[in-house]
Motif scaffolding. Structure first.
Motif, short mmCIF file in Angstrom:
data_model
loop_
_atom_site.label_atom_id
_atom_site.label_comp_id
_atom_site.label_asym_id
_atom_site.label_seq_id
_atom_site.Cartn_x
_atom_site.Cartn_y
_atom_site.Cartn_z
N GLY A 156 6.37 -1.57 -3.72
CA GLY A 156 7.41 -2.13 -3.23
C GLY A 156 7.61 -1.95 -1.76
O GLY A 156 8.78 -2.50 -1.33
N ARG A 178 6.30 -6.87 0.49
CA ARG A 178 6.59 -7.91 -0.26
C ARG A 178 5.32 -8.07 -1.17
O ARG A 178 4.16 -7.86 -0.58
CB ARG A 178 6.89 -9.13 0.41
N PHE A 179 5.33 -8.48 -2.49
CA PHE A 179 4.20 -8.27 -3.28
C PHE A 179 3.07 -9.67 -2.60
O PHE A 179 1.92 -9.49 -2.53
CB PHE A 179 4.60 -8.97 -4.56
N GLU A 191 8.43 -9.37 -7.42
CA GLU A 191 8.88 -7.79 -7.49
C GLU A 191 9.46 -7.47 -8.80
O GLU A 191 9.14 -6.43 -9.35
CB GLU A 191 9.79 -7.42 -6.32
#
Length: 168
Positions: free
Chosen positions: A65, A68-69, A6
């Motif tokens: 965001g 989660r990435f 992030e």
């Protein structure tokens, strides 16, 4: 110290190109592994990886965001694999080796145990590829990428109960 995904996203969104390079280094192998296990074909998986990295580069400015990435990038790979499989017959062949040597995956061929393990891995890989796509996705994300049921549900956009039933 390794920055969280992030933080790298925020840095890239702020104009730091090296942040994206760090993300590519971090995610290059995991997304290739996921694509390989979903498609059963290393060359096709390499194409998916390339497309996933391009889509990530193009779309990361919109990443807010809310998830989660890792969830976001796995979803990109999953959707690309689904798109490539639409209209295709289910593949019956499986990449015989899953190891890395000069960028390709391979297993070290030393001894009886490794040969036996490799044969078992090929049998399991063929069986996974024969699953319906919705079940294959859950099995691959759970067992090969060690994701929790809630994480898989988020990636697939399905309820946790649906994910668990597909796993069963």
């Amino acid at each position: 110290m390794e920055l969280p995904d992030e933080e790298l996203v925020l840095r890239f969104q702020g104009g730091d190109e090296s942040a994206f390079e760090a993300m590519v280094v971090r995610w290059n192998e995991p997304i290739l592994q996921l694509a390989t296990r979903l498609t059963g074909d290393l060359e096709e998986a390499k194409d998916v990886r390339q497309m996933a990295l391009l889509k990530t580069y193009q779309g990361i400015g919109n990443f807010e965001g809310r998830s989660r990435f890792s969830t976001w990038i796995y979803r990109v790979v999953l959707n690309l694999c689904r798109d490539r499989k639409r209209g295709e017959a289910v593949r019956t062949r499986v990449e015989a080796s899953v190891r890395e040597k000069e960028g390709d995956y391979y297993l070290e061929e030393t001894g009886f145990h490794v040969a036996r393990d490799r044969e078992m891995a090929q049998i399991v890989a063929r069986a996974v590829l024969e699953l319906p796509p919705s079940e294959r996705e859950v099995v691959v994300l759970r067992h090969y990428h060690d994701l929790s049921f809630p994480s898989i549900a988020e990636i697939l956009g399905s309820p946790v109960t649906t994910v668990k039933s597909r796993m069963a």
